[in-house]
Design a protein around this motif. Structure first.
Motif, mmCIF file in Angstrom:
data_model
loop_
_atom_site.group_PDB
_atom_site.id
_atom_site.type_symbol
_atom_site.label_atom_id
_atom_site.label_comp_id
_atom_site.label_asym_id
_atom_site.label_seq_id
_atom_site.Cartn_x
_atom_site.Cartn_y
_atom_site.Cartn_z
ATOM 1 N N THR A 79 0.824 -1.205 0.000
ATOM 2 C CA THR A 79 0.000 0.000 0.000
ATOM 3 C C THR A 79 0.862 1.262 0.000
ATOM 4 O OG1 THR A 79 -1.789 -1.152 1.135
ATOM 5 C CG2 THR A 79 -1.786 1.256 1.274
ATOM 6 N N ALA A 80 1.905 1.275 0.830
ATOM 7 C CA ALA A 80 2.781 2.447 0.909
ATOM 8 C C ALA A 80 3.464 2.728 -0.427
ATOM 9 C CB ALA A 80 3.818 2.254 2.010
ATOM 10 N N VAL A 81 3.959 1.685 -1.074
ATOM 11 C CA VAL A 81 4.648 1.876 -2.353
ATOM 12 C C VAL A 81 3.664 2.282 -3.443
ATOM 13 C CG1 VAL A 81 6.001 0.730 -4.149
ATOM 14 C CG2 VAL A 81 6.549 0.322 -1.754
ATOM 15 N N SER A 82 2.534 1.608 -3.523
ATOM 16 C CA SER A 82 1.576 1.938 -4.577
ATOM 17 C C SER A 82 1.014 3.348 -4.404
ATOM 18 C CB SER A 82 0.456 0.903 -4.662
ATOM 19 O OG SER A 82 -0.359 0.930 -3.519
ATOM 20 N N ASP A 83 0.764 3.769 -3.171
ATOM 21 C CA ASP A 83 0.282 5.127 -2.921
ATOM 22 C C ASP A 83 1.356 6.164 -3.231
ATOM 23 O OD1 ASP A 83 -2.119 4.053 -2.090
ATOM 24 O OD2 ASP A 83 -1.813 4.494 0.045
ATOM 25 N N SER A 84 2.583 5.910 -2.798
ATOM 26 C CA SER A 84 3.675 6.858 -2.996
ATOM 27 C C SER A 84 4.049 7.015 -4.467
ATOM 28 C CB SER A 84 4.915 6.411 -2.214
ATOM 29 O OG SER A 84 4.652 6.388 -0.830
ATOM 30 N N PHE A 85 4.085 5.897 -5.193
ATOM 31 C CA PHE A 85 4.468 5.935 -6.603
ATOM 32 C C PHE A 85 3.276 6.151 -7.534
ATOM 33 C CE2 PHE A 85 8.647 3.234 -6.407
ATOM 34 C CZ PHE A 85 9.220 4.201 -5.611
ATOM 35 N N GLU A 86 2.079 6.165 -6.938
ATOM 36 C CA GLU A 86 0.838 6.330 -7.689
ATOM 37 C C GLU A 86 0.726 5.293 -8.801
ATOM 38 O OE1 GLU A 86 0.707 10.459 -8.833
ATOM 39 O OE2 GLU A 86 0.506 11.113 -6.763
#
Length: 61
Positions: free
Chosen positions: A26-33
């Motif tokens: 979740t953190a990576v997908s949200d941060s990298f959009e």
């Protein structure tokens, strides 16, 4: 496709590891959009007797 590798001493439960995998995804997908399906996360566990801190094996701490 981003890939995250977590190195950890063994001993966590399957549920704890699933929780970590989801949180990192979740953190990576949200941060990298990006879509969460593009994120790869791996946990590499080391037996306690094969890992040390300050020269003291984890199984002796």
């Amino acid at each position: 496709m981003p890939e995250v590798v977590v190195y950890a001493a063994e001993g966590r439960t399957t549920e704890q590891k699933k929780k970590l995998l989801k949180a990192i995804t979740t953190a990576v997908s949200d941060s990298f959009e990006i879509d969460a399906n593009s994120v790869v996360v791996s946990i590499v566990e080391t037996p306690l007797h094969m890992k040390s801190k300050g020269g003291i094996p984890f199984d002796e701490r």
